[in-house]
Design a protein around this motif. Structure first.
Motif, PDB file in Angstrom:
ATOM      1  N   ASP A  19      -4.348   1.989  -0.697  1.00  0.00           N
ATOM      2  CA  ASP A  19      -4.388   2.460   0.683  1.00  0.00           C
ATOM      3  C   ASP A  19      -3.571   3.738   0.858  1.00  0.00           C
ATOM      4  OD1 ASP A  19      -5.056   1.596   3.638  1.00  0.00           O
ATOM      5  OD2 ASP A  19      -2.947   2.194   3.647  1.00  0.00           O
ATOM      6  N   SER A  20      -2.363   3.771   0.312  1.00  0.00           N
ATOM      7  CA  SER A  20      -1.519   4.959   0.475  1.00  0.00           C
ATOM      8  C   SER A  20      -2.110   6.157  -0.253  1.00  0.00           C
ATOM      9  CB  SER A  20      -0.098   4.678  -0.021  1.00  0.00           C
ATOM     10  OG  SER A  20      -0.085   4.376  -1.406  1.00  0.00           O
ATOM     11  N   SER A  21      -2.711   5.928  -1.424  1.00  0.00           N
ATOM     12  CA  SER A  21      -3.312   7.016  -2.183  1.00  0.00           C
ATOM     13  C   SER A  21      -4.513   7.590  -1.446  1.00  0.00           C
ATOM     14  CB  SER A  21      -3.738   6.518  -3.567  1.00  0.00           C
ATOM     15  OG  SER A  21      -4.374   7.541  -4.300  1.00  0.00           O
ATOM     16  N   MET A  22      -5.392   6.723  -0.934  1.00  0.00           N
ATOM     17  CA  MET A  22      -6.578   7.210  -0.230  1.00  0.00           C
ATOM     18  C   MET A  22      -6.213   7.872   1.088  1.00  0.00           C
ATOM     19  SD  MET A  22      -9.736   4.611  -0.966  1.00  0.00           S
ATOM     20  CE  MET A  22      -8.963   3.161  -0.250  1.00  0.00           C
ATOM     21  N   THR A  23      -5.251   7.310   1.796  1.00  0.00           N
ATOM     22  CA  THR A  23      -4.834   7.907   3.067  1.00  0.00           C
ATOM     23  C   THR A  23      -4.298   9.316   2.843  1.00  0.00           C
ATOM     24  OG1 THR A  23      -4.292   5.734   3.990  1.00  0.00           O
ATOM     25  CG2 THR A  23      -3.302   7.646   5.047  1.00  0.00           C
ATOM     26  N   SER A  24      -3.608   9.522   1.715  1.00  0.00           N
ATOM     27  CA  SER A  24      -3.017  10.818   1.417  1.00  0.00           C
ATOM     28  C   SER A  24      -4.023  11.835   0.904  1.00  0.00           C
ATOM     29  CB  SER A  24      -1.896  10.644   0.381  1.00  0.00           C
ATOM     30  OG  SER A  24      -1.444  11.880  -0.108  1.00  0.00           O
ATOM     31  N   SER A  25      -4.996  11.389   0.110  1.00  0.00           N
ATOM     32  CA  SER A  25      -5.800  12.342  -0.667  1.00  0.00           C
ATOM     33  C   SER A  25      -7.299  12.270  -0.438  1.00  0.00           C
ATOM     34  CB  SER A  25      -5.527  12.133  -2.165  1.00  0.00           C
ATOM     35  OG  SER A  25      -4.155  12.173  -2.443  1.00  0.00           O
ATOM     36  N   PHE A  26      -7.796  11.261   0.266  1.00  0.00           N
ATOM     37  CA  PHE A  26      -9.233  11.099   0.416  1.00  0.00           C
ATOM     38  C   PHE A  26      -9.662  11.534   1.812  1.00  0.00           C
ATOM     39  CE2 PHE A  26     -10.651   8.053  -3.088  1.00  0.00           C
ATOM     40  CZ  PHE A  26      -9.556   8.341  -3.894  1.00  0.00           C
ATOM     41  N   ARG A  27     -10.762  12.238   1.887  1.00  0.00           N
ATOM     42  CA  ARG A  27     -11.325  12.660   3.164  1.00  0.00           C
ATOM     43  C   ARG A  27     -12.229  11.536   3.695  1.00  0.00           C
ATOM     44  NH1 ARG A  27     -15.845  15.228   3.594  1.00  0.00           N
ATOM     45  NH2 ARG A  27     -15.801  15.753   1.381  1.00  0.00           N
ATOM     46  N   LEU A  28     -11.576  10.443   4.085  1.00  0.00           N
ATOM     47  CA  LEU A  28     -12.270   9.261   4.578  1.00  0.00           C
ATOM     48  C   LEU A  28     -11.658   8.814   5.899  1.00  0.00           C
ATOM     49  CD1 LEU A  28     -12.481   7.149   1.290  1.00  0.00           C
ATOM     50  CD2 LEU A  28     -14.389   8.327   2.388  1.00  0.00           C
ATOM     51  N   SER A  29     -12.463   8.139   6.711  1.00  0.00           N
ATOM     52  CA  SER A  29     -11.951   7.574   7.951  1.00  0.00           C
ATOM     53  C   SER A  29     -11.155   6.314   7.647  1.00  0.00           C
ATOM     54  CB  SER A  29     -13.110   7.233   8.886  1.00  0.00           C
ATOM     55  OG  SER A  29     -13.848   6.133   8.364  1.00  0.00           O
ATOM     56  N   TRP A  88     -11.966   3.628 -10.934  1.00  0.00           N
ATOM     57  CA  TRP A  88     -10.983   3.925  -9.886  1.00  0.00           C
ATOM     58  C   TRP A  88      -9.661   4.289 -10.553  1.00  0.00           C
ATOM     59  CZ3 TRP A  88     -12.938   4.244  -5.161  1.00  0.00           C
ATOM     60  CH2 TRP A  88     -14.014   3.427  -4.786  1.00  0.00           C
ATOM     61  N   LEU A  89      -8.976   5.290  -9.996  1.00  0.00           N
ATOM     62  CA  LEU A  89      -7.637   5.645 -10.463  1.00  0.00           C
ATOM     63  C   LEU A  89      -6.828   6.111  -9.252  1.00  0.00           C
ATOM     64  CD1 LEU A  89      -6.740   7.672 -13.671  1.00  0.00           C
ATOM     65  CD2 LEU A  89      -5.398   7.863 -11.582  1.00  0.00           C
ATOM     66  N   PHE A  90      -5.691   5.449  -9.025  1.00  0.00           N
ATOM     67  CA  PHE A  90      -4.854   5.763  -7.870  1.00  0.00           C
ATOM     68  C   PHE A  90      -3.401   5.911  -8.308  1.00  0.00           C
ATOM     69  CE2 PHE A  90      -8.305   2.984  -6.389  1.00  0.00           C
ATOM     70  CZ  PHE A  90      -8.887   3.784  -5.403  1.00  0.00           C
ATOM     71  N   VAL A  91      -2.716   6.883  -7.729  1.00  0.00           N
ATOM     72  CA  VAL A  91      -1.281   7.038  -7.920  1.00  0.00           C
ATOM     73  C   VAL A  91      -0.638   7.117  -6.541  1.00  0.00           C
ATOM     74  CG1 VAL A  91       0.578   8.459  -8.850  1.00  0.00           C
ATOM     75  CG2 VAL A  91      -1.571   8.236 -10.118  1.00  0.00           C
ATOM     76  N   ASP A  92       0.382   6.308  -6.331  1.00  0.00           N
ATOM     77  CA  ASP A  92       1.079   6.323  -5.048  1.00  0.00           C
ATOM     78  C   ASP A  92       1.673   7.711  -4.796  1.00  0.00           C
ATOM     79  OD1 ASP A  92       3.751   5.886  -3.393  1.00  0.00           O
ATOM     80  OD2 ASP A  92       2.392   4.224  -2.935  1.00  0.00           O
ATOM     81  N   PRO A  93       1.493   8.248  -3.593  1.00  0.00           N
ATOM     82  CA  PRO A  93       1.995   9.605  -3.309  1.00  0.00           C
ATOM     83  C   PRO A  93       3.473   9.787  -3.615  1.00  0.00           C
ATOM     84  CG  PRO A  93       0.562   8.866  -1.534  1.00  0.00           C
ATOM     85  CD  PRO A  93       0.751   7.685  -2.447  1.00  0.00           C
ATOM     86  N   GLU A  94       4.279   8.751  -3.448  1.00  0.00           N
ATOM     87  CA  GLU A  94       5.720   8.872  -3.671  1.00  0.00           C
ATOM     88  C   GLU A  94       6.076   8.979  -5.154  1.00  0.00           C
ATOM     89  OE1 GLU A  94       7.863   5.793  -1.759  1.00  0.00           O
ATOM     90  OE2 GLU A  94       7.154   6.300   0.261  1.00  0.00           O
TER      91      GLU A  94
END
Length: 288
Positions: A19-29, A88-94
């Motif tokens: 969730d944090s990765s997509m909220t930071s980097s994905f152009r999604l609602s 899928w590959l995600f990295v936490d923004p922090e």
């Protein structure tokens, strides 16, 4: 930093990273992000993937969490016949800028090849504004598109492969489907649903055409496709020879009321379908 396989009771922690990765980097609602996390990373979905011998999961755990350890990244791969897919590959923004994305990518591709994959591809959501440049760093090239359904919406995934590979791409991955979607597909594999890909159109002298609000006939170029969040856009022309461009046609609703801004982003005023060109300027090599 430790890379290991996840446990079933860590699904909630994985969802937080996703969730944090997509909220930071994905152009999604927010609704689209919820659709992905609920469908792909719910407790049941994670448990099912852990039990699936063809799905390979790894996470990165660090000792930098507030309460001790923290999950800083997650990767999912899947074996499909001769192909291995980093899905899928995600990295936490922090925790970005520490090479975690690279470690996860290399771990996943090595595990897929050890699992029997002759070739490896990577799929990246079109809306992942930073993921495309990340995979291109490894010499991969955009080699096709795939559509997935998320919360009733059609999203586009770009498929990346090694430019030297000359074999047919896998057309879809079961890893992109939620449990309900897999069940529905299993129940209806024998049924071929006919989809109208070009609403509000006619065939005029062998040409696919649409009519504007002011009664003008425009010609749709089927080979002039641009992906959209709900359905593709197609370039339209004022003439049969496709020399004078008129604008764009939205294949989601059939509207010609499509605008383009100075960043070449397309948006349908009738249904909200949209497309955005990727910008390499938005990516920092150290980000993941």
């Amino acid at each position: 930093m430790e890379i290991r396989e996840p446990k079933p009771d860590e699904a909630e922690r994985i969802r937080e990273v996703v969730d944090s990765s997509m909220t930071s980097s994905f152009r999604l609602s927010p609704q689209q992000i919820d659709g992905i996390t609920d469908g792909q990373f719910a407790d049941e979905a994670i448990a099912e993937k852990i039990d699936d011998e063809n799905t390979l999961l790894h996470l990165v755990e660090t000792g930098e969490g507030i309460e001790g350890t923290a999950i800083a990244g997650f990767v999912e791969g899947r074996l499909e016949d001769e192909w291995g897919e980093v899905n899928w590959l995600f990295v936490d923004p922090e925790h970005r800028g520490k090479g975690i994305g690279t470690e996860l990518y290399e771990t996943a591709t090595e595990a897929l090849r050890d699992g029997g994959a002759d070739h490896v591809c990577v799929t990246v959501l079109e809306a992942n504004t930073e993921g495309h440049q990340f995979v291109e760093r490894f010499g991969l090239e955009h080699d096709g598109d795939r559509r997935i359904e998320v919360a009733g919406e059609s999203l586009v995934k770009y498929v990346y492969t090694d430019s030297d590979i000359d074999v047919e791409l896998p057309t879809e991955s079961r890893a992109d489907e939620s449990g309900d979607e897999k069940m529905a597909k299993d129940e209806s594999d024998a049924e071929d649903a006919e989809v109208d890909e070009f609403p509000e159109t006619e065939t005029t002298d062998g040409h696919l055409t649409a009519t504007s609000d002011d009664g003008k006939t425009v010609y749709i170029a089927r080979d002039g496709e641009k992906s959209g969040t709900a359905a593709p856009f197609f370039i339209t022309y004022e003439d049969e020879g496709h020399e004078e461009q008129y604008g764009y046609y939205c294949a989601n609703c059939g509207s010609l009321d499509v605008s383009m801004d100075n960043m070449e982003r397309l948006e349908c005023s009738a249904c909200g379908n949209s497309h955005a060109e990727r910008s390499k300027e938005s990516y920092d090599d150290s980000h993941l």
